[in-house]
Design a protein around this motif. Structure first.
Motif, PDB file in Angstrom:
ATOM      1  N   LEU A 182       9.331  -0.611  -2.984  1.00 52.02           N
ATOM      2  CA  LEU A 182       9.559  -1.779  -3.274  1.00 52.02           C
ATOM      3  C   LEU A 182      10.448  -2.359  -2.228  1.00 52.02           C
ATOM      4  N   THR A 183      11.003  -1.446  -1.233  1.00 55.52           N
ATOM      5  CA  THR A 183      11.549  -2.124  -0.134  1.00 55.52           C
ATOM      6  C   THR A 183      11.067  -1.376   1.104  1.00 55.52           C
ATOM      7  N   ASP A 184      11.204  -2.058   2.213  1.00 53.73           N
ATOM      8  CA  ASP A 184      10.769  -1.471   3.475  1.00 53.73           C
ATOM      9  C   ASP A 184      11.937  -1.434   4.352  1.00 53.73           C
ATOM     10  N   ILE A 185      13.017  -1.069   4.027  1.00 48.61           N
ATOM     11  CA  ILE A 185      14.281  -0.770   4.818  1.00 48.61           C
ATOM     12  C   ILE A 185      13.848   0.754   5.220  1.00 48.61           C
ATOM     13  N   HIS A 186      13.481   0.849   6.294  1.00 47.85           N
ATOM     14  CA  HIS A 186      13.301   2.181   7.028  1.00 47.85           C
ATOM     15  C   HIS A 186      14.336   2.900   7.617  1.00 47.85           C
ATOM     16  N   PRO A 187      14.549   4.102   7.658  1.00 44.49           N
ATOM     17  CA  PRO A 187      15.629   4.885   8.466  1.00 44.49           C
ATOM     18  C   PRO A 187      15.279   4.781   9.905  1.00 44.49           C
ATOM     19  N   SER A 236       3.973   1.076   9.391  1.00 50.29           N
ATOM     20  CA  SER A 236       3.231  -0.166   8.860  1.00 50.29           C
ATOM     21  C   SER A 236       2.140   0.464   8.072  1.00 50.29           C
ATOM     22  N   GLY A 237       1.770   1.622   8.176  1.00 50.03           N
ATOM     23  CA  GLY A 237       0.734   2.009   7.343  1.00 50.03           C
ATOM     24  C   GLY A 237       0.926   2.678   6.131  1.00 50.03           C
ATOM     25  N   THR A 238       2.212   2.824   5.777  1.00 50.71           N
ATOM     26  CA  THR A 238       2.770   3.307   4.415  1.00 50.71           C
ATOM     27  C   THR A 238       3.106   2.304   3.603  1.00 50.71           C
ATOM     28  N   SER A 239       3.946   1.322   3.827  1.00 52.52           N
ATOM     29  CA  SER A 239       4.537   0.404   3.191  1.00 52.52           C
ATOM     30  C   SER A 239       5.370   0.878   2.091  1.00 52.52           C
ATOM     31  N   ASN A 240       6.230   2.086   2.547  1.00 48.17           N
ATOM     32  CA  ASN A 240       7.054   2.477   1.399  1.00 48.17           C
ATOM     33  C   ASN A 240       8.390   2.291   2.189  1.00 48.17           C
ATOM     34  N   ALA A 241       9.590   2.814   1.373  1.00 51.04           N
ATOM     35  CA  ALA A 241      10.862   2.777   1.785  1.00 51.04           C
ATOM     36  C   ALA A 241      11.053   3.403   2.926  1.00 51.04           C
ATOM     37  N   PHE A 242      10.543   4.784   3.078  1.00 55.01           N
ATOM     38  CA  PHE A 242      10.709   5.661   4.158  1.00 55.01           C
ATOM     39  C   PHE A 242       9.827   5.551   5.345  1.00 55.01           C
ATOM     40  N   GLY A 243       8.660   4.584   5.384  1.00 59.67           N
ATOM     41  CA  GLY A 243       7.933   4.648   6.543  1.00 59.67           C
ATOM     42  C   GLY A 243       7.357   5.904   6.962  1.00 59.67           C
ATOM     43  N   GLY A 244       7.073   5.996   8.389  1.00 60.38           N
ATOM     44  CA  GLY A 244       6.149   7.162   8.814  1.00 60.38           C
ATOM     45  C   GLY A 244       7.075   8.401   8.854  1.00 60.38           C
ATOM     46  N   VAL A 245       8.306   8.541   8.751  1.00 60.45           N
ATOM     47  CA  VAL A 245       9.145   9.748   8.968  1.00 60.45           C
ATOM     48  C   VAL A 245       9.165  10.538   7.601  1.00 60.45           C
ATOM     49  N   ASN A 254       0.876  -1.255  -0.139  1.00 61.39           N
ATOM     50  CA  ASN A 254      -0.020  -0.078   0.007  1.00 61.39           C
ATOM     51  C   ASN A 254       0.789   1.276   0.123  1.00 61.39           C
ATOM     52  N   HIS A 255       0.177   2.427  -0.772  1.00 58.28           N
ATOM     53  CA  HIS A 255       0.957   3.608  -0.592  1.00 58.28           C
ATOM     54  C   HIS A 255       2.502   3.522  -1.074  1.00 58.28           C
ATOM     55  N   MET A 256       2.757   3.078  -2.381  1.00 61.16           N
ATOM     56  CA  MET A 256       4.059   3.081  -2.924  1.00 61.16           C
ATOM     57  C   MET A 256       3.910   4.324  -3.505  1.00 61.16           C
ATOM     58  N   GLN A 257       5.365   5.229  -4.017  1.00 60.90           N
ATOM     59  CA  GLN A 257       5.017   6.224  -4.618  1.00 60.90           C
ATOM     60  C   GLN A 257       5.929   5.886  -5.905  1.00 60.90           C
ATOM     61  N   LEU A 258       5.369   6.648  -7.074  1.00 61.13           N
ATOM     62  CA  LEU A 258       5.952   6.761  -8.173  1.00 61.13           C
ATOM     63  C   LEU A 258       6.492   7.866  -8.316  1.00 61.13           C
ATOM     64  N   ILE A 259       7.823   7.855  -8.360  1.00 61.32           N
ATOM     65  CA  ILE A 259       8.842   9.073  -8.384  1.00 61.32           C
ATOM     66  C   ILE A 259       8.770   9.768  -9.860  1.00 61.32           C
ATOM     67  N   LEU A 260       8.519  10.700  -9.970  1.00 56.90           N
ATOM     68  CA  LEU A 260       8.605  11.438 -11.286  1.00 56.90           C
ATOM     69  C   LEU A 260       9.806  12.304 -11.543  1.00 56.90           C
ATOM     70  N   LYS A 261      10.123  12.719 -12.648  1.00 54.28           N
ATOM     71  CA  LYS A 261      11.348  13.452 -12.801  1.00 54.28           C
ATOM     72  C   LYS A 261      10.891  14.727 -13.972  1.00 54.28           C
ATOM     73  N   ARG A 262      11.400  15.794 -13.568  1.00 51.90           N
ATOM     74  CA  ARG A 262      10.886  16.791 -14.391  1.00 51.90           C
ATOM     75  C   ARG A 262      12.023  17.195 -15.706  1.00 51.90           C
ATOM     76  N   SER A 263      11.466  17.851 -16.502  1.00 55.85           N
ATOM     77  CA  SER A 263      12.465  18.038 -17.472  1.00 55.85           C
ATOM     78  C   SER A 263      13.466  18.762 -17.279  1.00 55.85           C
ATOM     79  N   PRO A 264      14.679  18.715 -18.145  1.00 61.66           N
ATOM     80  CA  PRO A 264      15.777  19.638 -18.017  1.00 61.66           C
ATOM     81  C   PRO A 264      15.499  21.217 -17.956  1.00 61.66           C
ATOM     82  N   GLN A 265      14.644  21.559 -18.878  1.00 67.69           N
ATOM     83  CA  GLN A 265      14.141  22.835 -18.697  1.00 67.69           C
ATOM     84  C   GLN A 265      13.761  23.287 -17.514  1.00 67.69           C
ATOM     85  N   ARG A 266      12.911  22.431 -16.828  1.00 70.93           N
ATOM     86  CA  ARG A 266      12.021  23.097 -15.579  1.00 70.93           C
ATOM     87  C   ARG A 266      13.199  22.673 -14.575  1.00 70.93           C
ATOM     88  N   GLU A 267      13.933  21.760 -14.567  1.00 74.50           N
ATOM     89  CA  GLU A 267      15.207  21.776 -13.573  1.00 74.50           C
ATOM     90  C   GLU A 267      15.905  22.948 -13.690  1.00 74.50           C
TER      91      GLU A 267
END
Length: 744
Positions: free
Chosen positions: A205-210, A366-375, A79-92
């Motif tokens: 895809l991984t739940d290694i949390h800080p 446990s409520g986020t199921s993403n690599a970063f967890g609650g922090v 649950n609550h994975m994040q698809l991380i996007l990337k902006r164009s070189p112009q906007r960067e």
């Protein structure tokens, strides 16, 4: 004594209090219109799953040493994975122009003109048409798209293991690594080639949390007969080196009060002038709750009530009402939790800025199921809210080898957005020498790798120091024998060395091993105890990033490395002590509460980061005007390095006189120094040969070195900036005054 305290009743009430000042200096849409960010969609080809490409670095390096336990069933949800996007070189390029202008005091149109999350997304996020194409593809793969963040750089989505395998061509599995069981992808993730210009990867895809960067708590009880605290035996052994000062304790430990820290770092003149952090919100982001009474007890115990501090514990909602990805940790666990990390952070923000508003922002792992967890979720939701706090402290970390490329991209992008919004972010450097992933371990087992949460060029990384008086035998010079009514006995600034509890501590080696070096001290200890003796890698962390490039402001100061990479820490404050002698006082709940006559002692760079965040609250208030009493400052490190260059000189031209007079070995608050330059000791700790950079003198066990063949300490303190303590610690009053003068 009457308590002038407020515990926030609700998130809504707290947000209402903030809305009046937060965006002082908010950038106008007219100014943003000058940026060239209009662009056509970049997804122009048919999205064909059969034509896919692997995402480089999409499997964390540390997993190469992991042992496969078994694959996850297709039906298991993520649950609550994040698809991380990337902006164009112009906007960067346009965003970089904005960020540079916001910190350039000569840029009258952009300097300290901050952006909202909505403006950020509209001007510098991904094109709406491209986001629509990506969300349609996710839906076609069976995923539930929960929502798009206002920054237009991340999409929250949920699904199951079978859908992940089909869409991203990787299998979710369980692995054993370093004594833990983790979920991770078995191979690199892939995406259709048509999406590669827009999609950076998948976080979750991984739940290694800080993990929190603190050491286990010490506990002591007040003894009225001896007028001192006596340590509770179950709290752990001490080496008995401590003297009676600084909240005296028999049993070998001492506890520094807010009064002590305030005296050491010269906060009193600011408090006397009404610079208390009043009106400034400081958020500490956590994955566990605390009992609010802990904070109330702390404020009462140490005489901070008259400054009017306030406290609120919140669970930052997702920026869209369409989904919920932040769960109250107490609700998730079914119990009222009291977390040592959380209470440490909250209490010590108030200790150093007793007029500030402290926000404890928590989301359950446990409520986020993403690599970063609650922090990560707590920080991300705050930054994307309509009223983010001007200061955030994150006392968590893992090393860069523990994160995949999408996760690191997401961390850096989050802090980049915070910078554009004017938020000053402080992150603990770590608690295990040159590798931030081994907090609490006996020795480091992999190569040099700093805290991935702290190596972003948009945060200020805070390392830890130790007071040198115990090892130097000068305690009576810097502390009174009897504490005052608020537990304070420090006379002024106390000389500091890098916090390092291992045998690699050169200062301890000189004191305890007849003038030996840290290397010989470790060799002698190994000879006496063997590999399984009393070894520890506990100590402040530092090192060069293997991912992030050096920001221009980090090259300004004498001592700066020429490695071209982002180096941490930036600054340092008290973090812990050799032998577990000195602790920061805290109040906890339950049997060992301050109300029952006990006191807790905590340590780690988890202490250092919230303390420096609190000092930033003093800066923000002092920089305010009648119209805007609080002035957010954005990336604090950019200004800190500019001020340090005035004190230490440039990389090619040392300011010799100032470097000498501002040496931390001079115990004085009456000098003209902003920084106390820590020049003795280092952060080399115990390691094993497999670490790659370990100088192993018994074949397997050794000390961290830059060269595995010949010993080159990693890393020693030095004049100017160093990997051991950054720019050093600060004189808070001089810092505030110099900061104001720099921008006048």
């Amino acid at each position: 004594m009457k308590r002038h305290l407020v515990l926030s009743a609700s998130i809504a009430a707290t947000l209402a209090c903030m809305s009046g000042y937060l965006h002082a200096g908010e950038i106008s849409d007219a100014v943003l219109a000058n940026f060239n960010t209009a662009e056509a969609p970049r997804i122009t080809r048919v999205i064909d799953n059969r034509v896919a490409t692997a995402i480089p670095g999409s499997r964390a390096t540390v997993l190469q040493q992991a042992q496969l336990i078994g694959q996850l069933a297709d039906s298991e949800s993520r649950n609550h994975m994040q698809l991380i996007l990337k902006r164009s070189p112009q906007r960067e390029a346009a965003l970089n122009q904005l960020l540079q202008g916001q910190q350039d005091r000569k840029n009258t149109s952009l300097f300290h003109q901050w952006i909202t999350a909505e403006q950020y997304g509209n001007e510098f996020g991904v094109n709406d048409a491209d986001i629509s194409a990506v969300t349609s593809w996710l839906t076609s793969q069976g995923f539930t798209v929960n929502g798009v963040y206002p920054n237009k750089m991340q999409i929250d989505f949920s699904g199951n293991v079978g859908q992940i395998r089909n869409a991203f061509r990787t299998q979710e599995a369980r692995y054993a690594i370093n004594g833990e069981t983790v979920v991770a992808n078995s191979g690199p993730a892939s995406v259709p080639v048509a999406l590669t210009d827009v999609v950076a990867g998948v976080a979750g895809l991984t739940d290694i949390h800080p993990k929190p960067e603190h050491v286990p708590m010490q506990v002591a009880k007040w003894n009225a007969a001896t007028q001192s605290y006596k340590t509770v035996p179950t709290s752990g052994a001490s080496n008995g080196m401590a003297s009676a000062e600084a909240i005296p304790a028999s049993g070998g430990s001492r506890f520094l009060s807010p009064n002590d820290m305030g005296t050491m770092y010269n906060i009193a003149p600011l408090l006397n002038a009404g610079i208390t952090g009043k009106g400034v919100y400081v958020a500490v982001v956590e994955d566990h709750d605390m009992v609010p009474q802990d904070w109330l007890d702390f404020v009462h115990e140490f005489g901070l009530t008259s400054y009017g501090p306030t406290f609120g514990q919140i669970h930052p909602a997702a920026p869209s009402a369409s989904f919920t990805n932040c769960i109250d940790p107490d609700l998730s666990s079914g119990t009222t939790e009291d977390d040592g990390e959380t209470l440490l952070d909250a209490e010590w923000v108030t200790a150093m800025a007793p007029g500030a508003h402290v926000w404890v922002a928590t989301c359950d792992d446990s409520g986020t199921s993403n690599a970063f967890g609650g922090v990560f979720t707590a920080a991300d939701n705050l930054i994307n809210s309509k009223a983010p706090p001007p200061i955030i402290s994150a006392s968590y970390g893992f090393d860069e080898a523990e994160v995949d490329s999408a996760s690191k991209t997401a961390i850096d992008a989050m802090w980049q957005q915070a910078a554009a919004e004017g938020i000053s972010v402080f992150v603990s450097a770590g608690d295990s020498g040159v590798n931030a992933g081994y907090n609490g371990s006996s020795y480091i087992m992999t190569a040099i790798s700093p805290n991935a949460v702290a190596t972003s060029p948009y945060v200020t990384a805070v390392g830890g120091t130790d007071t040198a008086d115990v090892l130097d035998g000068t305690t009576s010079t810097y502390f009174n024998s009897t504490p005052n009514r608020w537990g304070g006995s420090a006379k002024g600034y106390v000389p500091e060395i890098p916090w390092n509890e291992s045998c690699g501590n050169d200062v301890a080696a000189i004191d305890l091993d007849n003038g030996a070096t840290g290397l010989k001290f470790c060799q002698d200890e190994y000879t006496a105890q063997g590999r399984f003796g009393n070894l520890t890698a506990e100590g402040s962390s530092g090192g060069p990033s293997a991912i992030d490039a050096k920001p221009s402001w980090q090259s300004l100061v004498y001592g700066a490395s020429s490695d071209g990479m982002r180096d941490i820490p930036d600054v340092a404050l008290f973090g812990g002590s050799y032998g577990g002698v000195t602790w920061a006082a805290v109040c906890q709940s339950g049997q060992y509460s301050c109300a029952n006559g006990y006191i807790g002692g905590s340590a780690g760079t988890s202490l250092s980061s919230p303390m420096f965040a609190a000092l930033q609250a003093l800066v923000d208030q002092a920089s305010g005007t009648a119209q805007h009493p609080v002035q957010p400052q954005g990336v604090a490190a950019a200004t800190l390095y500019a001020l340090a260059a005035q004190e230490y000189g440039s990389p090619t031209s040392e300011n010799t006189a100032s470097v000498t007079s501002c040496n931390a070995d001079h115990g004085s608050n009456n000098d003209g120094c902003v920084f106390h330059n820590v020049t003795r000791g280092g952060i080399a700790t115990n390691c094993t040969y497999g670490a790659g950079t370990c100088y192993a003198y018994d074949g397997t066990f050794g000390l961290e070195s830059l060269n595995a063949t010949t010993y080159q300490e990693a890393y020693p303190a030095q004049p100017g900036w160093s990997f051991a303590s950054g720019l050093g610690s600060v004189n808070a009053t001089n810092l505030v005054n110099a900061w104001k003068a720099f921008y006048q």
